[in-house]
Design an enzyme around this catalytic site. Sequence first.
Site, PDB file in Angstrom:
ATOM      1  N   GLU A  28       0.857  -1.305   0.151  1.00 35.95           N
ATOM      2  CA  GLU A  28       0.030   0.013  -0.153  1.00 35.95           C
ATOM      3  C   GLU A  28       0.914   1.298  -0.166  1.00 35.95           C
ATOM      4  OE1 GLU A  28      -3.751   1.888   1.866  1.00 35.95           O
ATOM      5  OE2 GLU A  28      -2.595   0.659   3.492  1.00 35.95           O
ATOM      6  N   ALA A  45       1.721   0.026  10.988  1.00 41.48           N
ATOM      7  CA  ALA A  45       1.088  -1.220  10.707  1.00 41.48           C
ATOM      8  C   ALA A  45       0.665  -1.419   9.365  1.00 41.48           C
ATOM      9  CB  ALA A  45       0.266  -1.622  11.733  1.00 41.48           C
ATOM     10  N   GLU A  69      -2.465  -3.562   7.038  1.00 36.45           N
ATOM     11  CA  GLU A  69      -3.816  -4.779   7.209  1.00 36.45           C
ATOM     12  C   GLU A  69      -3.775  -5.628   6.142  1.00 36.45           C
ATOM     13  OE1 GLU A  69      -3.708  -1.367   6.170  1.00 36.45           O
ATOM     14  OE2 GLU A  69      -5.524  -0.991   4.790  1.00 36.45           O
ATOM     15  N   HIS A 104      -7.399  -1.490  14.790  1.00 33.38           N
ATOM     16  CA  HIS A 104      -7.399  -0.573  13.606  1.00 33.38           C
ATOM     17  C   HIS A 104      -7.100  -1.642  12.196  1.00 33.38           C
ATOM     18  CE1 HIS A 104      -6.406   3.112  11.166  1.00 33.38           C
ATOM     19  NE2 HIS A 104      -5.782   2.143  10.482  1.00 33.38           N
ATOM     20  N   GLU A 105      -6.061  -2.228  12.474  1.00 30.08           N
ATOM     21  CA  GLU A 105      -5.783  -3.347  11.247  1.00 30.08           C
ATOM     22  C   GLU A 105      -6.949  -4.417  11.036  1.00 30.08           C
ATOM     23  OE1 GLU A 105      -3.597  -1.830   9.634  1.00 30.08           O
ATOM     24  OE2 GLU A 105      -2.756  -0.730  11.056  1.00 30.08           O
ATOM     25  N   GLU A 121      -9.202   4.608   6.176  1.00 28.22           N
ATOM     26  CA  GLU A 121      -8.636   4.892   7.296  1.00 28.22           C
ATOM     27  C   GLU A 121      -9.485   5.654   8.361  1.00 28.22           C
ATOM     28  OE1 GLU A 121      -5.959   3.272   7.562  1.00 28.22           O
ATOM     29  OE2 GLU A 121      -5.270   2.986   5.991  1.00 28.22           O
TER      30      GLU A 121
HETATM   31  N1  BES Z   1      -3.223   1.191   5.788  1.00 32.00           N
HETATM   32  C1  BES Z   1      -2.444   1.754   6.890  1.00 32.00           C
HETATM   33  C2  BES Z   1      -0.883   1.394   6.503  1.00 32.00           C
HETATM   34  C3  BES Z   1      -0.192   2.403   5.591  1.00 32.00           C
HETATM   35  C4  BES Z   1       0.133   3.877   5.846  1.00 32.00           C
HETATM   36  C5  BES Z   1       0.203   1.993   4.266  1.00 32.00           C
HETATM   37  C6  BES Z   1       0.471   4.778   4.962  1.00 32.00           C
HETATM   38  C7  BES Z   1       0.907   2.999   3.479  1.00 32.00           C
HETATM   39  C8  BES Z   1       0.911   4.312   3.789  1.00 32.00           C
HETATM   40  C9  BES Z   1      -2.554   1.172   7.984  1.00 32.00           C
HETATM   41  O1  BES Z   1      -3.914   0.522   8.295  1.00 32.00           O
HETATM   42  C10 BES Z   1      -2.596   2.437   9.346  1.00 32.00           C
HETATM   43  O2  BES Z   1      -3.267   2.954   9.197  1.00 32.00           O
HETATM   44  N2  BES Z   1      -1.771   2.109  10.223  1.00 32.00           N
HETATM   45  C11 BES Z   1      -1.204   3.357  10.991  1.00 32.00           C
HETATM   46  C12 BES Z   1      -1.703   2.677  12.372  1.00 32.00           C
HETATM   47  C13 BES Z   1      -3.066   3.012  12.695  1.00 32.00           C
HETATM   48  C14 BES Z   1      -3.425   2.471  14.132  1.00 32.00           C
HETATM   49  C15 BES Z   1      -3.354   4.554  12.792  1.00 32.00           C
HETATM   50  C16 BES Z   1       0.110   3.520  11.051  1.00 32.00           C
HETATM   51  O3  BES Z   1       0.739   2.942  10.172  1.00 32.00           O
HETATM   52  O4  BES Z   1       0.377   4.525  11.541  1.00 32.00           O
HETATM   53 ZN    ZN Z   2      -5.253   1.894   8.607  1.00 33.19          ZN
END
Ligand code: BES
Ligand code: ZN
EC number: 3.4.11.-
Length: 882
Positions: free
Chosen positions: A144, A278, A280, A313-314, A336
């Site tokens: 992603e 993280a 998902e 979240h994930e 998100e």
């Molecule tokens: N889908 C995102 C990860 C992501 C972020 C992929 C940016 C590509 C670019 C994942 O679900 C996510 O939101 N992760 C957060 C943690 C969450 C608890 C807010 C993160 O990585 O900070």
């Molecule tokens: Zn997310």
Amino acid sequence: MTGQQSLEQFKGQARLPKFAVPRRYDLFLKPDLAACKFSGSVEIAVDVVADTGFLILNAAELAVEDGSVWFQGHGASQKLRPLEITNVEKDEILVLRFNEVLPHGEGVLGVRFQGTLNDRMKGFYRSVYEHDGAKKNMAVTQFEPADARRCFPCWDEPAFKATFKITLEVPSDQVALSNMPVEKEEVNGDLKKLFYQESPIMSTYLVAVIVGLFDYVEASTTDGIKVRVYCQTGKSSQGKFALDVAVKTLDVYKEYFAVPYPLPKLDMIAIPDFAAGAMENYGLVTYRETALLYDERHSAASNKQRVATVVGHELAHQWFGNLVTMEWWTHLWLNEGFATWVSYLAADSLFPEWKIWTQFLDDSVSGLRLDALAESHPIEVDINHASEIDEIFDAISYLKGASLIRMLQCFLGVECFQRSLASYVKKFAYSNAKTEDLWSVLEEESGEPVKMLMDSWTKQKGYPVVLVSIKEGNLDLEQSHFLASGSSGDGEWIVPITLCSCSYAVQKKLLLKTKTEKINVDQLFDSSNQENDGCLWVKLNVDQTGFYRVKYDGELETGIRYAVENHKLSATDRFGILDDSFALCMASKQSLSSLLSLMIAYREDPEYTVLSHLVTVSYKVVNMIADANPELSDDIKQLVSSLLQPSAERLGWDPKEGESHLDAMLRGEVLTALAHFGHDITRDEGLRRFNAFLNDRDTPLLPPDTRHATYVAVMQTVDKSRRSGFESLLKIYKETDLSQEKTRILSCLASSPNPDVVLDALNFVLSSEVRNQDAVFGLGGISSEGREVAWKWLKDHWDYISKTWGSGFLITTFVSRIVSPFSSYEKADEIEEFFSSRVTPAISRTLKQSLERVKINANWVKSIRSESSLAKFVKELAYRKY
Ligand code: BES
Ligand code: ZN
């Protein structure tokens, strides 16, 4: 028509053409961990749905083997070879031109390719770990938003959903994981081939593959879904907390969305080098170690909460995102914002004592802060190139998104909202949805004008401040676009207003659809209510469920202060009043003296979130006063320290038997703040406990919740000649193998008031001791005395930094953390000048936002200087005896 098709017309397009769509990928990958390379092949079942002589798909940084590309059309007995294969690097597309029109219907496209396991934490990359004392490589994917194309040629957009049948060939001793369970395994000497079950249809950005050495812990849900937490060998007990949270959370979501978890297994895994927090991936969720592992002895309460919310979240994405996917990145907030909001539901159900919905306000405030900039953006953004996607993973998509969902839930009612979401998930499962699709379902279920209401929030940036006053027997409401710069924007919203007066028992709801509205006061105040000593107060935005600010005018301002001081308000409302007042003050709409006198009323507040916010506000106020009027610096520190005294005394340094999670977190934050503000008793005690910790890492004198505070105390007292504290922290950093401990240390190193020490700390951040993923934590607590040195350091190292952290939020964090704390117009000009020849699409928005923040600070400093009675006021409050 094909006759008119040419390579040129496919260049520079935001989206792939839709004349051929993938249905199924048969993907084979063979990573070479030692050489950091991989080879692979893919056969893609492609449905040709319109006349074309071209096939166009994504590929980047892949070497497509000459002569390996073929297409066998529907019903054809022969494979076709393309006449021409062009890799348009700029657009990251592979253009295959055939010398005939391809037959409609399902054909198969075959490609063989090779690539590098890169060091950039995206696509197919390597992460380094230690095993039996030796450094080893593992292979990890992070696709992603648009990096599956760096691993295999594919239609790399969320709406091209297909099934995936993955096969891996890896050394026999390695653990290899993918989205689905293994169906068949063939061992052949040192190598083994793992054939995974075919997945349900899904988007490319959710595909995942991991190869390395791991241990795991395992449990099952009530439905028999096998859940595992994988981590480095020897650390599996640290996975138990996340495992327990995951199993319970899957049950919560199954109930909430009224759809079971869609896959046969769920693996979660800690990756030592990981750019985000993280990810998902369907059935194989990847995490930073800090977001998954919990160590009973060395993790703090805040670490525990982080693990639970990230897992929540994930796992929410497994439904919201993976099962129902946004149609395009413009609708990223659907993923998100929702996952963020839903994770609070899960945390609240698992840990009600965390009062997590009160803590939600912290998230909400981050959205409000960013969205108060003229350089903010609407929730729905046009995306014209893959390189623009990274930047929208920001507080607007996540936190404004989550806050709007909460606002809408409160407007429609909890039950109606849940029912509608369940029907939305059912309707769009295994498919894609746009923002409007969600509004239609909600509108149908509720009968309310959801689209009209929400368009005003998602299609324009910003939010309103509602000015409320009493005039001629009416309560007057007036909305205007709130900007932190103090100027007014031109936005207008449909605002779901809630209000209560003199008691929570009497509440009123209305939709403010125009700029102004009048409410007859007689409808509001119950004159028979004697409880309020005759003082009338009105609270708008009850429980802070709306994404707007409120400014109380004249007697209403006196009234709301009365309500705070006399404990009439809920914790959420107390939080809201403090934050609105802070924001209005920053925008020069209210004096600093009035903010300070409000802050006094929070001195004995019993609630974690409220006090924690008082601490946040205090940091900023102290910095701004120091810039505006350095002679007041010690007095203002004394003042805010005196506000935190009662809590510090109540909590002490040592955990109390059976104390609450929130007290444990609060202790850490309050003591950290006191150490930071130079409170001698706290600093001395911190140093004493730190010394005990140096002699014994398991000393009961320094449990994890108070370590951060002692590290700050250490850094406050380090200077060029007495550096032993700094050296000791580096030693602990190098020795510990717990990422949370490393992060804790990093975030304090640059907090020293001595610029030379700050520079040493920043140089350490760039050394090989610190993983690239963690460097940004070292920029977290840069002292205001260290700002100049940090800025010079950024300029000196910019070439290296931009090359190493090139895109994504790690590079933007370098810019925002170092630029935003300044508070003069001259500095803003200097910074702008430096970046004028260096700005890239990856940092341009963040740079503009950071410069705007500098100017906002400068405005604030100016207005503080013009407050003539401030000095007297601060001195008087600072030394007041309570
Ligand atoms: N889908 C995102 C990860 C992501 C972020 C992929 C940016 C590509 C670019 C994942 O679900 C996510 O939101 N992760 C957060 C943690 C969450 C608890 C807010 C993160 O990585 O900070
Ligand atoms: Zn997310």
